[in-house]
Design a protein around this motif. Sequence first.
Motif, short mmCIF file in Angstrom:
data_model
loop_
_atom_site.label_atom_id
_atom_site.label_comp_id
_atom_site.label_asym_id
_atom_site.label_seq_id
_atom_site.Cartn_x
_atom_site.Cartn_y
_atom_site.Cartn_z
N LEU A 246 0.85 -1.18 0.00
CA LEU A 246 0.00 0.00 0.00
C LEU A 246 0.90 1.24 0.00
O LEU A 246 1.67 1.44 0.94
N VAL A 247 0.81 2.03 -1.05
CA VAL A 247 1.58 3.26 -1.16
C VAL A 247 0.67 4.42 -0.79
O VAL A 247 -0.33 4.67 -1.46
N VAL A 248 1.00 5.11 0.30
CA VAL A 248 0.13 6.16 0.82
C VAL A 248 0.50 7.51 0.22
O VAL A 248 1.62 7.70 -0.25
N PRO A 249 -0.42 8.48 0.25
CA PRO A 249 -0.13 9.79 -0.34
C PRO A 249 0.94 10.58 0.40
O PRO A 249 1.72 11.31 -0.20
N ASP A 250 0.98 10.47 1.73
CA ASP A 250 1.92 11.26 2.53
C ASP A 250 2.16 10.57 3.86
O ASP A 250 1.52 9.56 4.18
N LEU A 251 3.09 11.13 4.63
CA LEU A 251 3.47 10.50 5.90
C LEU A 251 2.31 10.46 6.88
O LEU A 251 2.12 9.47 7.59
N GLU A 252 1.51 11.53 6.96
CA GLU A 252 0.42 11.56 7.93
C GLU A 252 -0.56 10.41 7.70
O GLU A 252 -0.91 9.68 8.64
N SER A 253 -1.01 10.25 6.47
CA SER A 253 -1.97 9.19 6.19
C SER A 253 -1.35 7.81 6.42
O SER A 253 -2.00 6.91 6.96
N GLY A 254 -0.09 7.65 6.04
CA GLY A 254 0.57 6.36 6.21
C GLY A 254 0.78 6.02 7.67
O GLY A 254 0.57 4.87 8.09
N ASN A 255 1.20 7.01 8.46
CA ASN A 255 1.43 6.77 9.87
C ASN A 255 0.14 6.40 10.59
O ASN A 255 0.11 5.48 11.40
N MET A 256 -0.94 7.10 10.25
CA MET A 256 -2.23 6.78 10.86
C MET A 256 -2.70 5.39 10.46
O MET A 256 -3.20 4.62 11.29
N LEU A 257 -2.54 5.05 9.19
CA LEU A 257 -2.97 3.74 8.72
C LEU A 257 -2.20 2.63 9.42
O LEU A 257 -2.80 1.66 9.92
N ALA A 258 -0.89 2.75 9.49
CA ALA A 258 -0.07 1.71 10.11
C ALA A 258 -0.41 1.55 11.58
O ALA A 258 -0.53 0.42 12.10
N LYS A 259 -0.60 2.67 12.28
CA LYS A 259 -0.91 2.58 13.71
C LYS A 259 -2.33 2.05 13.95
O LYS A 259 -2.57 1.34 14.93
N GLN A 260 -3.26 2.36 13.07
CA GLN A 260 -4.60 1.78 13.19
C GLN A 260 -4.56 0.28 13.02
O GLN A 260 -5.21 -0.48 13.76
N LEU A 261 -3.79 -0.19 12.04
CA LEU A 261 -3.66 -1.63 11.82
C LEU A 261 -3.03 -2.31 13.03
O LEU A 261 -3.41 -3.42 13.40
#
Length: 317
Positions: A246-261
Amino acid sequence: MHEVIAHRHRFRALSARVQAGAAIPTAIAHPCDDVVVAAAVEAAEEGLITPIFVGPAHKIAVAAQCAGVDMTRFRIVDAPHSHAAAEQAVALVKRGEAKLLMKGSLHTDEFMHAVCAKGGLRTGRRMSHVFLMDVPSYARLLMVTDAAIAIFPTLMEKRDIVQNAIDLAHVIGIPSPKVAVLSAIETINPALPSTVDAAALCKMAERGQITGGIVDGPLAFDNAVDAAAAREKGIASPVAGAADILVVPDLESGNMLAKQLSFLGGAEAAGIVMGAQVPIILSSRADTPRARIASCVVAVLLAQACKATDVAAVAEG
């Protein structure tokens, strides 16, 4: 082997790929926390790494005492503070005394400043971070990138981010990874730049600027990981519902996604930096010992793959 991660069958499968008797010398920058020290020692006992602890010797000793481990068998390089520890750990790698680099108990930006400084560990490719996640509800290991380094990556930086993740997928045994470039929607809309970048990345893959994987996007998260959701929206794609990356648009969205998982989805995550001269283990201060060991497994696999490539190149020469 590597019993500490035995309950996670996907990471256990990765650990089984590590060549026995090949502990990799690893410089650990500012390991002044009992969790960091304990995980490094456990990785050493598992035969993964030979740690070199770089930081204030008195603080390392206190951390070791709190962790209940004997440090007499390990090399300690004294450094006055975290900034100096990061610089000296990078210097150990540059001199060839260490083949892996690990972040200890210091901030990521301070650690990466030493990595990216002039004479550091840069290559011609943009460095990026990859979370390799074992999500209980998902059928395969899932990579999320970049959620730790690139804040607002440009299109060309995203190209490197995608290629870095594909290269990692090859090392862990995924010959043709499926890459989902995420956005909020599945159609291209100039008002949402991430959709335009996704389309460009797909074309770059078609033209050979990205190689080794199947790239599609823009895809929303649900369509990337759930085949039924993709069918409901009429999305015909070899990636939809089966993404490896999964390639995220930016660090904020990626960090939130990873921590939610991790925190809501029960995922265990290994973290690695790609694109540097050596693999870099970039653990979070909130990581469990299991996650730190898993990160070491991934880093060792990368180091062994690099060594095998170097040997092959010498043989061909």
